[in-house]
Design an enzyme around this catalytic site. Structure first.
Site, PDB file in Angstrom:
ATOM      1  CB  CYS A 221      -5.550   4.209 -29.702  1.00  0.00           C
ATOM      2  SG  CYS A 221      -4.391   2.673 -29.536  1.00  0.00           S
ATOM      3  CB  THR A 222      -6.002   1.758 -24.608  1.00  0.00           C
ATOM      4  OG1 THR A 222      -7.530   1.743 -24.331  1.00  0.00           O
ATOM      5  CG2 THR A 222      -5.344   1.476 -23.033  1.00  0.00           C
TER       6      THR A 222
END
Length: 115
Positions: free
Chosen positions: A11-12
């Site tokens: 997840c960024t």
């Protein structure tokens, strides 16, 4: 200071939040919550620390599991927590926990308020 992050390395926002913590000199305990799934009791505790009024405020409502389990029509908070424990992809991330306080790293700078 004992800080924990419920992290998903894919997840960024989770990666950005972890990098921000480290930039501020905080090396948190990293819990990859998809592999180390929190229990219902842990979820309840963190929900209280987040200060959300409902479980749904902490759920990823666009996840396929949310739709497949028909959670849109579920009103029972305990059942929503049980669904999150059984399907951790439903947990909105990242969550940073510092003692009695927690914050959702959306945006990442939000977590700075609990350090």
């Amino acid at each position: 200071m004992s800080v924990e992050i419920w992290h998903n390395p894919r997840c960024t926002k989770s990666r950005e939040t972890l990098a921000l913590l480290r930039q501020k000199g905080v090396e948190p305990e990293i819990r990859e919550y998809l592999n180390e799934t929190p229990s219902v009791d842990e979820l309840k505790t963190v929900l209280g620390k987040l200060g959300f009024d409902t479980v749904r405020a902490w759920m990823r409502t666009k996840e396929a599991d949310y739709k497949a389990l028909d959670l849109k029509n579920e009103a029972d908070e305990d059942r929503l927590l049980a669904a999150m424990a059984a399907h951790p992809k439903l947990i909105e991330r990242p969550v940073v926990i510092n003692g009695a306080r927690a914050a959702l790293g959306r945006p990442p700078e939000t977590v700075l308020g609990i350090l």
